[in-house]
Every structure is written in C-alpha cells, then in structure tokens.
Design a protein around this motif. Sequence first.
Motif, mmCIF file in Angstrom:
data_model
loop_
_atom_site.group_PDB
_atom_site.id
_atom_site.type_symbol
_atom_site.label_atom_id
_atom_site.label_comp_id
_atom_site.label_asym_id
_atom_site.label_seq_id
_atom_site.Cartn_x
_atom_site.Cartn_y
_atom_site.Cartn_z
ATOM 1 N N CYS A 1 -13.922 13.437 -7.080
ATOM 2 C CA CYS A 1 -13.254 12.385 -6.309
ATOM 3 C C CYS A 1 -12.920 12.906 -4.915
ATOM 4 N N ILE B 1 -10.584 12.127 -3.098
ATOM 5 C CA ILE B 1 -9.158 12.230 -2.837
ATOM 6 C C ILE B 1 -8.499 13.293 -3.701
ATOM 7 N N CYS B 2 -8.646 13.170 -5.019
ATOM 8 C CA CYS B 2 -7.913 14.107 -5.867
ATOM 9 C C CYS B 2 -8.799 15.201 -6.463
ATOM 10 N N CYS C 1 -12.066 8.286 -7.642
ATOM 11 C CA CYS C 1 -11.862 8.022 -9.057
ATOM 12 C C CYS C 1 -11.046 6.751 -9.245
ATOM 13 N N CYS D 1 -7.448 6.823 -8.053
ATOM 14 C CA CYS D 1 -7.242 6.751 -6.613
ATOM 15 C C CYS D 1 -7.590 5.355 -6.097
HETATM 16 ZN ZN LIG Z 1 -9.090 10.602 -7.420
#
Ligand SMILES: [Zn+2]
Length: 145
Positions: A22, A24-25, A40, A43
């Motif tokens: 992902c 972001i995370c 994901c 997110c």
């Molecule tokens: Zn994520």
Amino acid sequence: MVRKKKIEYHSYTEGNTRYMSCQICGNYEIVGEEAVAVKCSRCVSMIMMREFPIEDKSYKSTGRPVGWHWMKEFVDKDGKVFHKGKEQPKLKGTLKPTKVKPSKKRKTKRRTRDQILVAKYKEKQKLKRELKKQQDFLNHKTEDK
Ligand SMILES: [Zn+2]
C-alpha cells in the motif's frame, strides 16, 4: 538490476495472486497484474470517509448544486454571492439566489480523482472476491484429494 524511471511499489507474486504494498501504510494488498500502485482497503476507506463524510446530508442542507464552486456566479439561498466558489461579501443580498434544478438523472461528468479512486476500489473489491473464490475452489480441491 534494471533501473526504471517510473516509481513502482514493491510487489510480489504468490501462485496466481499478486500482492503490492500500500502506498500509504505499506500493507500488502491483492492486486491485478496491471496495477502499479495500490492503496489498501483500510486507507481507501479512510480517504473516502474524509472526502465524503456526510455527502448526501450536506448537499441537502446547503441546497447547493454539485459543482457550484465552479460556476461563474452562484448565489446561495441566504444571498451569499460566490464567483467561482469565492465568496463576494460585498455582493451579499444584492442578487437573487441561483435556482437549483433538482437533477433526477446523474449526468455523465468528468470524474474527479476521488471518484476514480472509489471506482477503482470497487473494482478491486470485485477482483478480490473473484480471487478468493478461485482460492477457495483450489483449496477444496486439494483438501478433498
Ligand atoms: Zn494502506
């Protein structure tokens, strides 16, 4: 190692399933073969909650049409005047409120980035379900000998 100009997020393939981290995370998500970047579901839903918190309610309460802030001139119910979304305090109350036609049918408009994201998210969920089905099928097959 081949250097690529395009940023590619880390991905790996396990059987027929491709996973990508992902943006972001960093959690791994099941993706399609053509995916180059992924967010994901956690997110994405966070983004969606942020972008569309009380979408329907807010439209009703303001009575402003979709895209009012792109209109050359928009006069709110309370007389506030906006030019391309910017309030013009001096003009307040000098103009008649813009009539908002209730749109029954959604017209095809240029999609915003978020709408695209939502569409992609839905597509991905579908893909995930299909992959799950496939995997279940394969698992049962091996379990049953
Ligand atoms: Zn994520």
